[in-house]
Design a protein around this motif. Structure first.
Motif, PDB file in Angstrom:
ATOM      1  N   GLY A 273      -3.568  -2.008   9.712  1.00  0.00           N
ATOM      2  CA  GLY A 273      -3.917  -1.024   8.814  1.00  0.00           C
ATOM      3  C   GLY A 273      -2.889  -0.838   7.822  1.00  0.00           C
ATOM      4  N   PHE A 274      -3.250  -0.232   6.773  1.00  0.00           N
ATOM      5  CA  PHE A 274      -2.428   0.058   5.740  1.00  0.00           C
ATOM      6  C   PHE A 274      -2.867   1.557   4.924  1.00  0.00           C
ATOM      7  CE2 PHE A 274      -2.917  -4.562   6.481  1.00  0.00           C
ATOM      8  CZ  PHE A 274      -1.576  -5.065   6.226  1.00  0.00           C
ATOM      9  N   GLU A 275      -1.956   1.905   4.276  1.00  0.00           N
ATOM     10  CA  GLU A 275      -1.968   3.126   3.622  1.00  0.00           C
ATOM     11  C   GLU A 275      -2.424   2.953   2.076  1.00  0.00           C
ATOM     12  OE1 GLU A 275      -1.944   6.085   4.838  1.00  0.00           O
ATOM     13  OE2 GLU A 275      -1.648   5.226   6.585  1.00  0.00           O
ATOM     14  N   THR A 276      -2.344   1.639   1.455  1.00  0.00           N
ATOM     15  CA  THR A 276      -2.840   1.427   0.144  1.00  0.00           C
ATOM     16  C   THR A 276      -3.409   0.189  -0.089  1.00  0.00           C
ATOM     17  OG1 THR A 276      -1.044   0.372  -0.716  1.00  0.00           O
ATOM     18  CG2 THR A 276      -0.524   2.583  -0.934  1.00  0.00           C
ATOM     19  N   ARG A 277      -4.593   0.234  -0.772  1.00  0.00           N
ATOM     20  CA  ARG A 277      -5.364  -0.947  -1.102  1.00  0.00           C
ATOM     21  C   ARG A 277      -4.431  -1.996  -1.641  1.00  0.00           C
ATOM     22  NH1 ARG A 277      -9.214  -3.414  -4.953  1.00  0.00           N
ATOM     23  NH2 ARG A 277     -11.250  -3.768  -3.879  1.00  0.00           N
ATOM     24  N   GLU A 278      -3.555  -1.736  -2.557  1.00  0.00           N
ATOM     25  CA  GLU A 278      -2.809  -3.032  -2.967  1.00  0.00           C
ATOM     26  C   GLU A 278      -2.041  -3.616  -1.990  1.00  0.00           C
ATOM     27  OE1 GLU A 278      -2.719  -0.070  -4.285  1.00  0.00           O
ATOM     28  OE2 GLU A 278      -4.075  -0.254  -6.036  1.00  0.00           O
ATOM     29  N   ARG A 279      -1.319  -2.733  -1.033  1.00  0.00           N
ATOM     30  CA  ARG A 279      -0.518  -3.506   0.237  1.00  0.00           C
ATOM     31  C   ARG A 279      -1.538  -3.909   0.959  1.00  0.00           C
ATOM     32  NH1 ARG A 279       2.224  -6.611   2.111  1.00  0.00           N
ATOM     33  NH2 ARG A 279       2.947  -6.414   3.876  1.00  0.00           N
ATOM     34  N   ALA A 280      -2.690  -3.707   1.355  1.00  0.00           N
ATOM     35  CA  ALA A 280      -3.577  -4.399   2.321  1.00  0.00           C
ATOM     36  C   ALA A 280      -4.041  -5.708   1.467  1.00  0.00           C
ATOM     37  CB  ALA A 280      -5.027  -3.321   2.177  1.00  0.00           C
ATOM     38  N   ILE A 281      -4.255  -5.844   0.311  1.00  0.00           N
ATOM     39  CA  ILE A 281      -4.804  -7.158  -0.317  1.00  0.00           C
ATOM     40  C   ILE A 281      -3.382  -8.001  -0.207  1.00  0.00           C
ATOM     41  CG2 ILE A 281      -5.184  -8.111  -2.412  1.00  0.00           C
ATOM     42  CD1 ILE A 281      -7.047  -5.667  -3.159  1.00  0.00           C
ATOM     43  N   GLU A 282      -2.135  -7.522  -0.500  1.00  0.00           N
ATOM     44  CA  GLU A 282      -1.227  -8.206  -0.553  1.00  0.00           C
ATOM     45  C   GLU A 282      -0.695  -8.807   0.882  1.00  0.00           C
ATOM     46  OE1 GLU A 282       2.229  -6.026  -1.609  1.00  0.00           O
ATOM     47  OE2 GLU A 282       1.681  -5.826  -3.858  1.00  0.00           O
TER      48      GLU A 282
END
Length: 121
Positions: free
Chosen positions: A72-81
């Motif tokens: 799980g991730f809080e931001t879309r950008e971090r999830a994509i990275e």
């Protein structure tokens, strides 16, 4: 929902990023992830024998798969990275350079379940 696909050495690996408001799949043994963005993808590594034989860069590689673990991730950008890093890592585990890995994204709208899955719901 976003499919993130990596291609290298004549093969590919695709994972799914479930975005805010979408429900990530649940299955026995999966972590309970309560986050706005959830990445789910196979993980694999090279083994000397057994596993599944994959043809990568004109050589046969024995590959063993691990159960996918949702992250799980809080931001879309971090999830994509993190998704891109995960994909490059998997190819690295079978001897493919990170610079050889091509990554693409595909947005999926609507219900992507098969007809059988929709009928079971």
């Amino acid at each position: 929902m976003l499919l993130i696909r990596a291609r290298a050495g004549g093969t590919e690996l695709t994972g799914t990023l479930y975005e805010r408001g979408e429900t990530a799949p649940s299955y026995e043994g999966a972590a309970d992830v309560q986050a706005p963005y959830v990445w789910v993808c196979d993980a694999f590594y090279e083994v000397e024998s057994g596993g599944t034989v994959q043809r990568i860069d004109d050589r046969d590689v024995n590959v063993a798969f691990e159960s996918p673990t949702p992250r799980g991730f809080e931001t879309r950008e971090r999830a994509i990275e993190a998704a891109q890093e995960h994909l490059r890592t998997q190819f690295g585990r079978v001897g493919v350079s990170a610079s050889a890995v091509e990554i693409e994204r595909e947005t999926i709208d609507g219900d992507v379940r098969s007809d059988d899955e929709r009928n079971d719901a």
